[in-house]
Design an enzyme around this catalytic site. Structure first.
Site, PDB file in Angstrom:
ATOM      1  CE  LYS A   1      -4.377   1.196   0.207  1.00  0.00           C
ATOM      2  NZ  LYS A   1      -5.597   0.561  -0.301  1.00  0.00           N
TER       3      LYS A   1
ATOM      4  CG  ASP B   1      -7.216   3.660  -0.777  1.00  0.00           C
ATOM      5  OD1 ASP B   1      -7.733   2.553  -0.645  1.00  0.00           O
ATOM      6  OD2 ASP B   1      -7.223   4.510   0.143  1.00  0.00           O
TER       7      ASP B   1
HETATM    8  P1  NDP Z   1     -12.726   8.154  -2.705  1.00  0.00           P
HETATM    9  O1  NDP Z   1     -11.631   9.125  -2.522  1.00  0.00           O
HETATM   10  O2  NDP Z   1     -13.309   7.941  -4.042  1.00  0.00           O
HETATM   11  O3  NDP Z   1     -13.928   8.496  -1.705  1.00  0.00           O
HETATM   12  C1  NDP Z   1     -13.729   8.572  -0.331  1.00  0.00           C
HETATM   13  C2  NDP Z   1     -15.033   8.999   0.322  1.00  0.00           C
HETATM   14  O4  NDP Z   1     -14.897   8.867   1.725  1.00  0.00           O
HETATM   15  C3  NDP Z   1     -15.401  10.449   0.056  1.00  0.00           C
HETATM   16  O5  NDP Z   1     -16.788  10.568   0.089  1.00  0.00           O
HETATM   17  C4  NDP Z   1     -14.765  11.160   1.248  1.00  0.00           C
HETATM   18  O6  NDP Z   1     -15.372  12.393   1.589  1.00  0.00           O
HETATM   19  C5  NDP Z   1     -15.012  10.150   2.350  1.00  0.00           C
HETATM   20  N1  NDP Z   1     -13.959  10.306   3.361  1.00  0.00           N
HETATM   21  C6  NDP Z   1     -12.628  10.140   3.196  1.00  0.00           C
HETATM   22  N2  NDP Z   1     -11.970  10.401   4.325  1.00  0.00           N
HETATM   23  C7  NDP Z   1     -12.910  10.750   5.211  1.00  0.00           C
HETATM   24  C8  NDP Z   1     -12.876  11.128   6.565  1.00  0.00           C
HETATM   25  N3  NDP Z   1     -11.704  11.206   7.234  1.00  0.00           N
HETATM   26  N4  NDP Z   1     -14.059  11.373   7.181  1.00  0.00           N
HETATM   27  C9  NDP Z   1     -15.235  11.270   6.509  1.00  0.00           C
HETATM   28  N5  NDP Z   1     -15.332  10.932   5.221  1.00  0.00           N
HETATM   29  C10 NDP Z   1     -14.190  10.672   4.590  1.00  0.00           C
HETATM   30  O7  NDP Z   1     -12.165   6.769  -2.097  1.00  0.00           O
HETATM   31  P2  NDP Z   1     -12.666   5.288  -2.357  1.00  0.00           P
HETATM   32  O8  NDP Z   1     -14.129   5.261  -2.522  1.00  0.00           O
HETATM   33  O9  NDP Z   1     -11.786   4.694  -3.385  1.00  0.00           O
HETATM   34  O10 NDP Z   1     -12.275   4.585  -0.973  1.00  0.00           O
HETATM   35  C11 NDP Z   1     -13.158   4.523   0.145  1.00  0.00           C
HETATM   36  C12 NDP Z   1     -12.716   3.424   1.085  1.00  0.00           C
HETATM   37  O11 NDP Z   1     -12.715   2.174   0.392  1.00  0.00           O
HETATM   38  C13 NDP Z   1     -11.315   3.564   1.669  1.00  0.00           C
HETATM   39  O12 NDP Z   1     -11.290   3.012   2.972  1.00  0.00           O
HETATM   40  C14 NDP Z   1     -10.473   2.686   0.741  1.00  0.00           C
HETATM   41  O13 NDP Z   1      -9.288   2.237   1.373  1.00  0.00           O
HETATM   42  C15 NDP Z   1     -11.449   1.548   0.514  1.00  0.00           C
HETATM   43  N6  NDP Z   1     -11.190   0.720  -0.663  1.00  0.00           N
HETATM   44  C16 NDP Z   1     -11.174   1.271  -1.915  1.00  0.00           C
HETATM   45  C17 NDP Z   1     -10.960   0.479  -3.008  1.00  0.00           C
HETATM   46  C18 NDP Z   1     -11.059   0.995  -4.411  1.00  0.00           C
HETATM   47  O14 NDP Z   1     -11.048   0.172  -5.346  1.00  0.00           O
HETATM   48  N7  NDP Z   1     -11.198   2.284  -4.641  1.00  0.00           N
HETATM   49  C19 NDP Z   1     -10.638  -0.965  -2.861  1.00  0.00           C
HETATM   50  C20 NDP Z   1     -10.785  -1.458  -1.513  1.00  0.00           C
HETATM   51  C21 NDP Z   1     -11.011  -0.626  -0.474  1.00  0.00           C
HETATM   52  P3  NDP Z   1     -14.544  13.755   1.414  1.00  0.00           P
HETATM   53  O15 NDP Z   1     -14.598  14.042  -0.043  1.00  0.00           O
HETATM   54  O16 NDP Z   1     -15.259  14.753   2.245  1.00  0.00           O
HETATM   55  O17 NDP Z   1     -13.150  13.488   1.917  1.00  0.00           O
END
Ligand code: NDP
Length: 434
Positions: free
Chosen positions: A114, A154
Site C-alpha cells: 500500500k 484508493d
Molecule cells: P474516494 O476518494 O473515491 O472516496 C472517499 C469517500 O470517503 C469520500 O466521500 C470522502 O469524503 C469520504 N472520506 C474520506 N476520508 C474521510 C474522513 N476522514 N471522514 C469522513 N469521510 C471521509 O475513495 P474510495 O471510494 O476509493 O475509498 C473509500 C474506502 O474504500 C477507503 O477506505 C479505501 O481504502 C477503501 N477501498 C477502496 C478500493 C477501491 O477500489 N477504490 C478498494 C478497496 C477498499 P470527502 O470528499 O469529504 O473526503
C-alpha cells in the site's frame, strides 16, 4: 508495540487479525515454529520519500510519499495509493497489512502492499494534480514493475491520477508496461468493471451473506456512507438488486433521501463536478435533506455499508443500528468499523463482513486487469462482472466454511482472517526463511 510506536491504526489492524488466529496456530504448530507471526507483521520493505511540487501560483510545497511493500509470498506487491492529508506510516502499514490477507482471499497471485502521500487533492487544479503525480512517480518508479509492485487507486486517487502516474512512469522508463498500474482508462489498458468492482463486490458479498440466512437484498433499506468510488458503485449494485439506498455522505455531513438516492445526480456531482453531497440535497429538492456532521448510522436501515474511511462506525453507532433492526453490515471501506462496534454487531447476531473479504472485489478485478494486460486482451463488461461475481461467491464461501471449520460458525471475521492467513503462511513455509 515498541517497534512501531504511534502507529495506532497498524496496531488495531494487527490486533484484530491476531486475536482470531489462536485455533489455526494450535492446529498448525509449524507456523509457530517458523515464527510466521513475527515475520508477517514486519513489512518486507518500507519506502518514505520527499515529493516536492509547485502550485499554480509558483509556491513550492513538500509532501511525504510512502510505499510499504508488505508481502510478496503470493505474487508482486499489490495495493492502492491514497492521497489524503491524514496519511502517515501507521495508516499505510495498516492498509498494507490488511491487503496481504485480502489479496490471498481473492485466490489470485498477488502479494500485499500500500502507499500514498499526505497530499490534499481537494481544491487543486488538474495541472497541480498532474505535477504532484509526476513528482510522486519520479521517485516511486524505481520500486515498481509488473513483476515487482503494482499500485492502484484508493482515497483521492482515481482514474485521473492513475493516468498522470502512468504517463510519468512510461516517460521515465521508456516502457509501455501496462501491467505496472491498475485502474487505467479503458482506452489504454484498463479493464471493464474495475471502476465498479469494489462497490459491486461489497454488495454481492452482502447478498451472499443474506442468502445464507434465507434472505435477499430485494426490498431492503440500505445506508451507504461516503460518496466516492466505492460508495457510488455500492449504491448502484444495491439498487440493481432491488434495494433502496437512502443515504450518502462526505466528511462534512450526510444526505438522507427517502425516495432513494438519484444515482445519476450523485454521479454528476461527484464524478463530473467534483462537488459535495450538500449540493446533492440542494439539487434533489424536497425528498432529500443534508445533515452536517457524522450521524449517518442513526438512519433506520436493514443493511449498512460503510464505504468512506477507517474508524467511521463506532460502538454507539452500532448500538443505534442494532436498535433500529439492522440485519447486515458489510465494510466497503478498509476497517471502517471500530473493534468495539464489531463486537456490538456480532453479539446482536448481525451478519458482519470485514473489509478484507467484502471489499476484495476491487483488487481481484485489478488482478484481472493485469491478466488482460499480460495477454494483450480485453474482456467485455459482462464477462468481467461474471468473473467478479464468481470471485465474491468464492470469498464468501471460503470465509463461511473456514469459520465453521475452526469453531466459529457465522463469524466472517474469523473466517476471513484464518483463510487468508493459511494461504500466506503456507507459501512462506514453502519459500524458506526469507
Ligand atoms: P474516494 O476518494 O473515491 O472516496 C472517499 C469517500 O470517503 C469520500 O466521500 C470522502 O469524503 C469520504 N472520506 C474520506 N476520508 C474521510 C474522513 N476522514 N471522514 C469522513 N469521510 C471521509 O475513495 P474510495 O471510494 O476509493 O475509498 C473509500 C474506502 O474504500 C477507503 O477506505 C479505501 O481504502 C477503501 N477501498 C477502496 C478500493 C477501491 O477500489 N477504490 C478498494 C478497496 C477498499 P470527502 O470528499 O469529504 O473526503
Amino acid at each position: 508495540l515498541r517497534r512501531n510506536q504511534g502507529e495506532q491504526e497498524f496496531h488495531q489492524a494487527v490486533r484484530e487479525v491476531l486475536e482470531t488466529l489462536g485455533p489455526v496456530l494450535t492446529q498448525r504448530p509449524e507456523f509457530v515454529d517458523a515464527r510466521i507471526i513475527e515475520r508477517i507483521c514486519e513489512p518486507e520493505r518500507q519506502l518514505i520519500f520527499r515529493v516536492p511540487w509547485a502550485d499554480d501560483s509558483g509556491d513550492i510545497h513538500v509532501n511525504r510519499g510512502f510505499r510499504v511493500e508488505f508481502s510478496s509470498s503470493l505474487g508482486p506487491y499489490k495495493g492502492g495509493l491514497r492521497f489524503h492529508p491524514s496519511v502517515n506510516l501507521g495508516i499505510v502499514k495498516f492498509l498494507g497489512f490488511e491487503q496481504i490477507f485480502k489479496n490471498a482471499l481473492t485466490g489470485m497471485p498477488i502479494g500485499g502492499g500500500k502507499g500514498g502521500a499526505d497530499f490534499d487533492p481537494k481544491g487543486r487544479s488538474d495541472a497541480e494534480i498532474m505535477r504532484f503525480c509526476q513528482s510522486f512517480m519520479t521517485e516511486l518508479h524505481r520500486h515498481l514493475g509488473e513483476y515487482t509492485d503494482v499500485p492502484a487507486g484508493d482515497i483521492g486517487v482515481g482514474g485521473r491520477e492513475i493516468g498522470y502516474l502512468f504517463g510519468q512512469y512510461k516517460r521515465i522508463t521508456n516502457r509501455y508496461e501496462s501491467g505496472v498500474l491498475t485502474g487505467k482508462g479503458l482506452g489504454w489498458g484498463g479493464a471493464q468493471a474495475r471502476t465498479e468492482a469494489t462497490g459491486y463486490g461489497c454488495v454481492l458479498f452482502t447478498a451472499e451473506m443474506l442468502r445464507s440466512r434465507g434472505e435477499s437484498l430485494d426490498g431492503q433499506r440500505v445506508a451507504v456512507s461516503g460518496s466516492g468510488n466505492v460508495a457510488i458503485y455500492a449504491t448502484e449494485k444495491a439498487q440493481q438488486l432491488g434495494a433502496t439506498v437512502v443515504t450518502c455522505s462526505d466528511s462534512s455531513g450526510y444526505v438522507i433521501d427517502e425516495k432513494g438516492i438519484d444515482l445519476a445526480l450523485l454521479k454528476e456531482i461527484k464524478e463530473e463536478d467534483r462537488g459535495r453531497v450538500s449540493e446533492y440535497a440542494e439539487r434533489r429538492g424536497a425528498h432529500a435533506r443534508f445533515v452536517p456532521g457524522t450521524g449517518v448510522w442513526s438512519v433506520p436501515v436493514d443493511v449498512a455499508l460503510p464505504c468512506a474511511t477507517q474508524n467511521e462506525l463506532h460502538a454507539d453507532d452500532a448500538l443505534e443500528l442494532v436498535r433500529n433492526g439492522v440485519k447486515a453490515v458489510a465494510e466497503g471501506a478498509n476497517m471502517p468499523t471500530t473493534p468495539e462496534a464489531v463486537r456490538v454487531l456480532q453479539e446482536a447476531g448481525v451478519a458482519f463482513a470485514p473489509g478484507k473479504a467484502a471489499n476484495a472485489g476491487g483488487v481481484a478485478t485489478s488482478a484481472l486487469e493485469m491478466q488482460q494486460n499480460a495477454s494483450r486482451d480485453s474482456w467485455t463488461f459482462a464477462h468481467t462482472e461474471e468473473r467478479l461475481a464468481e470471485i465474491m461467491r468464492h470469498i464468501h464461501d471460503s470465509c463461511y466454511t473456514t469459520a465453521e471449520r475452526y469453531g466459529s460458525p457465522g463469524n466472517y471475521v474469523v473466517g476471513a482472517n484464518i483463510a487468508g492467513f493459511e494461504l500466506v503462511a503456507d507459501a512462506m513455509l514453502a519459500q524458506g526463511l526469507i
